[in-house]
Write a protein that holds these residues in place. Sequence first.
Motif, PDB file in Angstrom:
ATOM      1  N   LYS A 139      -4.025  57.013 -78.413  1.00 17.45           N
ATOM      2  CA  LYS A 139      -4.064  55.606 -78.820  1.00 17.45           C
ATOM      3  C   LYS A 139      -5.399  54.963 -78.474  1.00 17.45           C
ATOM      4  CE  LYS A 139       0.940  55.118 -78.339  1.00 17.45           C
ATOM      5  NZ  LYS A 139       2.045  54.538 -77.543  1.00 17.45           N
ATOM      6  N   ASN A 140      -5.990  55.343 -77.334  1.00 17.98           N
ATOM      7  CA  ASN A 140      -7.276  54.774 -76.932  1.00 17.98           C
ATOM      8  C   ASN A 140      -8.399  55.147 -77.898  1.00 17.98           C
ATOM      9  OD1 ASN A 140      -6.162  53.537 -74.694  1.00 17.98           O
ATOM     10  ND2 ASN A 140      -6.699  55.190 -73.284  1.00 17.98           N
ATOM     11  N   TYR A 141      -8.224  56.247 -78.592  1.00 18.45           N
ATOM     12  CA  TYR A 141      -9.230  56.683 -79.563  1.00 18.45           C
ATOM     13  C   TYR A 141      -8.778  56.427 -81.002  1.00 18.45           C
ATOM     14  CZ  TYR A 141     -12.079  58.794 -75.913  1.00 18.45           C
ATOM     15  OH  TYR A 141     -12.884  58.986 -74.806  1.00 18.45           O
ATOM     16  N   GLN A 142      -7.939  55.409 -81.178  1.00 19.15           N
ATOM     17  CA  GLN A 142      -7.503  54.938 -82.495  1.00 19.15           C
ATOM     18  C   GLN A 142      -6.761  56.010 -83.296  1.00 19.15           C
ATOM     19  OE1 GLN A 142     -11.038  54.134 -81.557  1.00 19.15           O
ATOM     20  NE2 GLN A 142      -9.855  52.531 -80.548  1.00 19.15           N
ATOM     21  N   GLY A 143      -6.067  56.901 -82.599  1.00 22.65           N
ATOM     22  CA  GLY A 143      -5.284  57.920 -83.279  1.00 22.65           C
ATOM     23  C   GLY A 143      -3.827  57.520 -83.399  1.00 22.65           C
ATOM     24  N   ASN A 144      -3.131  58.103 -84.341  1.00 18.24           N
ATOM     25  CA  ASN A 144      -1.689  57.905 -84.496  1.00 18.24           C
ATOM     26  C   ASN A 144      -0.960  59.152 -84.035  1.00 18.24           C
ATOM     27  OD1 ASN A 144      -1.841  55.348 -85.606  1.00 18.24           O
ATOM     28  ND2 ASN A 144      -1.841  56.082 -87.707  1.00 18.24           N
ATOM     29  N   VAL A 145      -0.013  58.988 -83.144  1.00 20.85           N
ATOM     30  CA  VAL A 145       0.787  60.124 -82.688  1.00 20.85           C
ATOM     31  C   VAL A 145       1.794  60.486 -83.764  1.00 20.85           C
ATOM     32  CG1 VAL A 145       2.433  60.954 -80.977  1.00 20.85           C
ATOM     33  CG2 VAL A 145       0.518  59.496 -80.266  1.00 20.85           C
ATOM     34  N   VAL A 146       1.832  61.763 -84.120  1.00 20.74           N
ATOM     35  CA  VAL A 146       2.808  62.281 -85.071  1.00 20.74           C
ATOM     36  C   VAL A 146       3.866  63.033 -84.279  1.00 20.74           C
ATOM     37  CG1 VAL A 146       3.190  63.769 -87.072  1.00 20.74           C
ATOM     38  CG2 VAL A 146       1.052  62.491 -86.857  1.00 20.74           C
ATOM     39  N   LYS A 147       5.123  62.736 -84.537  1.00 17.92           N
ATOM     40  CA  LYS A 147       6.206  63.336 -83.765  1.00 17.92           C
ATOM     41  C   LYS A 147       6.277  64.841 -84.010  1.00 17.92           C
ATOM     42  CE  LYS A 147       9.966  61.031 -83.409  1.00 17.92           C
ATOM     43  NZ  LYS A 147      11.260  60.381 -83.708  1.00 17.92           N
ATOM     44  N   VAL A 148       6.194  65.631 -82.937  1.00 22.08           N
ATOM     45  CA  VAL A 148       6.334  67.086 -83.024  1.00 22.08           C
ATOM     46  C   VAL A 148       7.197  67.544 -81.858  1.00 22.08           C
ATOM     47  CG1 VAL A 148       4.175  67.586 -84.223  1.00 22.08           C
ATOM     48  CG2 VAL A 148       4.170  67.394 -81.751  1.00 22.08           C
ATOM     49  N   PRO A 149       7.862  68.678 -81.988  1.00 22.63           N
ATOM     50  CA  PRO A 149       8.789  69.123 -80.945  1.00 22.63           C
ATOM     51  C   PRO A 149       8.095  69.799 -79.769  1.00 22.63           C
ATOM     52  CG  PRO A 149       8.759  70.705 -82.726  1.00 22.63           C
ATOM     53  CD  PRO A 149       7.889  69.560 -83.159  1.00 22.63           C
ATOM     54  N   SER A 150       8.830  69.957 -78.681  1.00 21.60           N
ATOM     55  CA  SER A 150       8.453  70.786 -77.547  1.00 21.60           C
ATOM     56  C   SER A 150       7.156  70.325 -76.898  1.00 21.60           C
ATOM     57  CB  SER A 150       8.351  72.249 -78.005  1.00 21.60           C
ATOM     58  OG  SER A 150       8.169  73.109 -76.912  1.00 21.60           O
TER      59      SER A 150
END
Length: 358
Positions: A139-150
């Motif tokens: 988030k600090n680098y303007q990225g979006n987290v994409v939900k992935v398992p494990s």
Amino acid sequence: MPLYMDFHKIDSDAITEEDMYRAHLRDVAVQNKHGLIYKRYYLNLHHKTAFCLMESPNKEACVESHKEAHGVGACNVIEVSHQNEFIPYMGEGSQNEQDLALTLSGEIDSGFRTIMLVDFLELMEIKALMATKISDSIKNYQGNVVKVPSERFMASFVDASDAVACSIEIAKYFETLKGKMIFSIALSTGKPVDEHSTDLFEETKTKVEVMSRLGFQLGISMDLDTKISAFRSKDISKIDTTGITVFDQSSYIEIEKLDKVLLKNLNNSAFNSDTLGSQLGLSKTQAYRKISSLFGMPPNKLLSELRLIHAVRALKKRDKTVSEVAYDSGFNSPTYFTRVFRNRFDVLPTLISKSKFN
């Protein structure tokens, strides 16, 4: 209505933003006839690509609309999920008065994204703390987290240089952790829709999966497109990238072939470095030189490392005995497996299988 995204390869060398706007107006002029709504379009003049985002009753309406407006259909059209795909990968950008897509910073959105896959094996029960740290860095680098398992994180970045800087920060964090901690961070930059894809960023996601699976000894790896994009977008000279392995297209093709062979044979105890070379169409000497140059280790060491990683993940599921995991991971002796495992991770496999990983 469902959401669709298409891909256009621009043939003209002299195309301009104004040309693309006029083309967009032709699309809008026939949209009601086909029951669809053109939302915005993404433009990358450097790569001569355009991507249209639209709501449509079906794929056929998208194809026929473009044929009527331009005499030819798009190179490809795919359906995308708004919440599960489009927002995580493309973000919350807007458009200008001409429906040209813009990033949150107000720049023209090319549609291209840098996808980062963070994969790690932690033998300590601190996963919750690690997850928070990784998410905060993204988030600090303007990225979006994409939900992935494990034990994996996938993220999407508009700016490749942000992705590179983020990967370095996460790697440095991993290196501060005590105990046997190994990780792989892979970066690839590509189009949201490819010529033959059925999913958003299908080709780019495949690349980071392959580089990640084979990259635990490399730390951070990225394709050449990411390096080029990072240096084009910002002055990245202040970031130390000396520890990052860059795969050009020919090198990636080689590791992709290697990945397929290993996935097919990893749990076969009769499969060894000699067999690996023959299935790659290389002599023993050629395989040794090629794999050593790509990963900094000989084929037998790479094979053993991948089998141990497979074993750790299997042990943490706690649904098989150590002996079963040893055989399933390609070791022909549980005793030998235990010795190799302890030498590598400084812990017995029985302790991993009994730990309570959340």
